[in-house]
Design an enzyme around this catalytic site. Structure first.
Site, mmCIF file in Angstrom:
data_model
loop_
_atom_site.group_PDB
_atom_site.id
_atom_site.type_symbol
_atom_site.label_atom_id
_atom_site.label_comp_id
_atom_site.label_asym_id
_atom_site.label_seq_id
_atom_site.Cartn_x
_atom_site.Cartn_y
_atom_site.Cartn_z
ATOM 1 N N ASN A 59 0.809 -1.174 -0.029
ATOM 2 C CA ASN A 59 -0.049 -0.151 -0.042
ATOM 3 C C ASN A 59 0.869 1.060 0.149
ATOM 4 O O ASN A 59 1.611 1.306 0.939
ATOM 5 C CB ASN A 59 -1.018 -0.073 1.195
ATOM 6 N N HIS A 101 6.562 -1.829 3.475
ATOM 7 C CA HIS A 101 6.401 -2.943 3.860
ATOM 8 C C HIS A 101 5.509 -3.662 3.110
ATOM 9 O O HIS A 101 4.719 -2.981 2.162
ATOM 10 C CB HIS A 101 5.614 -2.876 5.142
#
Ligand code: 5GP
Ligand code: ZN
Length: 114
Positions: A87, A100
């Site tokens: 994201n 991440h």
């Protein structure tokens, strides 16, 4: 980065359930799992988002993706398959500003994304 949640998790200042760690990457269980298996994989160097990936730091991204098959196998999700998600930014739904990748498995996922 002293005020970054994932930097604190990497440093052990905030506890997490560690799934894998080496000199470059850190993988831990997501605190709010969206699947039976939901792991967050981060570079040990603070990179704010996918927008900050460069030729200098892309080795961390490579290290993460090189390890995903082994982590998926360890979790027992390699055969059925899994989803890897990044994201980025507001529209991407990023809430923690340390690059991440979510590794999720143990159930089927829909497509197109919502
Ligand atoms: P993002 O929304 O930025 O892509 O993902 C951040 C993820 O970090 C979320 O799935 C959220 O549940 C997870 N998360 C947030 N705080 C913590 C925490 O303190 N510990 C762990 N293990 N995961 C967290
Ligand atoms: Zn960080």
């Amino acid at each position: 980065m002293s005020d970054c949640l994932f930097c604190k998790i990497i440093a052990g200042e905030i506890p997490s359930t560690v799934v894998y760690e080496d000199d470059m990457i850190f993988a831990f269980r997501d605190i709010e799992p969206q699947a039976p298996e939901h792991i967050v994989i981060v570079p040990k160097e603070h990179i704010g988002s996918a927008n900050e990936i460069t030729g200098e730091n892309s080795k961390y991204v490579a290290a993460i993706f090189e390890k995903i098959p082994a982590i998926a196998k360890e979790l027992g999700i390699d055969k059925d398959g899994y989803r890897v998600v990044n994201n980025c930014g507001e529209y991407g739904g990023q809430t923690v500003h340390h690059l991440h990748f979510h590794l999720m498995g143990g159930r089927p996922f829909g497509w197109p994304a919502g």
